[in-house]
Design an enzyme around this catalytic site. Sequence first.
Site, PDB file in Angstrom:
ATOM      1  N   THR A  71      11.363  22.852 -26.504  1.00 44.48           N
ATOM      2  CA  THR A  71      10.584  22.890 -25.272  1.00 44.48           C
ATOM      3  C   THR A  71      10.261  21.475 -24.802  1.00 44.48           C
ATOM      4  O   THR A  71      10.398  21.147 -23.619  1.00 44.48           O
ATOM      5  CB  THR A  71       9.297  23.708 -25.470  1.00 44.48           C
ATOM      6  OG1 THR A  71       9.640  25.085 -25.653  1.00 44.48           O
ATOM      7  CG2 THR A  71       8.376  23.593 -24.266  1.00 44.48           C
ATOM      8  N   SER A 193      16.908  22.967 -31.666  1.00 41.61           N
ATOM      9  CA  SER A 193      15.677  23.266 -32.402  1.00 41.61           C
ATOM     10  C   SER A 193      16.013  23.638 -33.837  1.00 41.61           C
ATOM     11  O   SER A 193      16.999  24.339 -34.090  1.00 41.61           O
ATOM     12  CB  SER A 193      14.944  24.423 -31.722  1.00 41.61           C
ATOM     13  OG  SER A 193      13.777  24.770 -32.422  1.00 41.61           O
ATOM     14  N   HIS A 195      14.187  25.511 -36.072  1.00 42.29           N
ATOM     15  CA  HIS A 195      13.821  26.826 -36.608  1.00 42.29           C
ATOM     16  C   HIS A 195      14.728  27.953 -36.146  1.00 42.29           C
ATOM     17  O   HIS A 195      14.595  29.090 -36.600  1.00 42.29           O
ATOM     18  CB  HIS A 195      12.347  27.143 -36.321  1.00 42.29           C
ATOM     19  CG  HIS A 195      12.042  27.579 -34.927  1.00 42.29           C
ATOM     20  ND1 HIS A 195      11.861  28.907 -34.589  1.00 42.29           N
ATOM     21  CD2 HIS A 195      11.848  26.876 -33.794  1.00 42.29           C
ATOM     22  CE1 HIS A 195      11.567  28.995 -33.308  1.00 42.29           C
ATOM     23  NE2 HIS A 195      11.549  27.768 -32.799  1.00 42.29           N
ATOM     24  N   THR A 231       4.510   8.693 -35.165  1.00 42.54           N
ATOM     25  CA  THR A 231       4.979   8.733 -36.550  1.00 42.54           C
ATOM     26  C   THR A 231       5.745  10.016 -36.807  1.00 42.54           C
ATOM     27  O   THR A 231       5.235  11.121 -36.575  1.00 42.54           O
ATOM     28  CB  THR A 231       3.787   8.642 -37.521  1.00 42.54           C
ATOM     29  OG1 THR A 231       3.048   7.451 -37.243  1.00 42.54           O
ATOM     30  CG2 THR A 231       4.260   8.632 -38.962  1.00 42.54           C
ATOM     31  N   CYS A 313       8.536  33.960 -26.464  1.00 48.49           N
ATOM     32  CA  CYS A 313       7.674  33.091 -25.653  1.00 48.49           C
ATOM     33  C   CYS A 313       6.965  33.870 -24.560  1.00 48.49           C
ATOM     34  O   CYS A 313       5.910  33.461 -24.075  1.00 48.49           O
ATOM     35  CB  CYS A 313       8.499  31.971 -25.031  1.00 48.49           C
ATOM     36  SG  CYS A 313       9.373  30.981 -26.260  1.00 48.49           S
TER      37      CYS A 313
END
Length: 369
Positions: A71, A193, A195, A231, A313
């Site tokens: 996203t 992505s 996942h 980071t 979503c």
Amino acid sequence: MIYLDYQATTPLAPEAREAMLPWLDKFGNPHSPHRPGREAGAAIESATAQIAGALGDSDGKGRLILTSGATEAANWALHGAVAGTRRKIVTIATEHACVLDTAEWLTHRNVELVVLPVLPNGLVDMDAANRAIDERTALVAAMLVNNEIGVIQPIAELAHLAHQAGALFFCDAVQGFGRVDLPLDGCDLVAISAHKIHGPKGIGALWLRNGFDWPAMIHGGGQQQGLRSGTLSPMLATGFGAAAALADQRRAKDNLHINSLSDLADNLFEDWTLNGDRIRRYVGNRNLRRDGVDAARLISELRDIAFSAGSACASGSGRPSHVLRALGLSEGQARGSIRLGFGRYTTQEELREAAALINQAAARQLEWA
């Protein structure tokens, strides 16, 4: 629990978990110059190379910038594309909300938006694309594999139209990465992505082709070539890298398994109608409808099966799927559609058991209607 929602997310691969675990204890900042920092930085660099290799860019045709997920990557692609003089985006009615909603938001910033229709099979109307993509276009955005119906869009053809007009081409490759061929040579920007390929949640990437400048997404310490400060997490990065490498290594084996499950599903769900093109599709995504069935009620009744009525979503919005409505389905047909997603760890026994329970529950609904 039988898990049949692979388009929403995938189970974490044991290999990815193994790669991640040491970084729970190794706490060095990957951007620090001391030994723990250098070790962490090297792990991220190695993971990034694994991801790029799985994407098809082992020779460095572009830069891979790690993000919080696809996203963020899609938002960055759209915002960055209209930072210059061209102010027009062309996309498709069945795109993910992260593209459609971002593009719609940009219309309030003097960006022109053209949303291309799709044919009843879910494939983009190429005649409309030819008319819409012109010298004012900054970006053409298209999804490789649709997250709700699994159709594979003609990415190479759309990218050719974009480049003929002097525009950039962005591909949301989230559902296709590691599963189907991606014509990377035609892409300028690609979102992926972790996942969705048996990696951890919370990390994705934007791939940027070499040869053009790109505005920074996050300012600060100048990490990731100054494009996205902050980071990085060695744990998430190494999990993503391991999952990507594994998906690349296992792709033929995984696809053989998924094809066998798809063949089985043809027989198990013969009373259902497939939404989307039957040929140009990723077969691990089964979007099915049956007249008179209420998908939300099925999901509620079958608590030992994880499946959906569309995009995770948009779950709970109460609105019919914008993807199914774009195909021309009625509200009733859209509400009577379910999405079954299976993959690497799904067994034939699980699919048979789930199909029997789904078909029985659907038959009860129709009997009592």
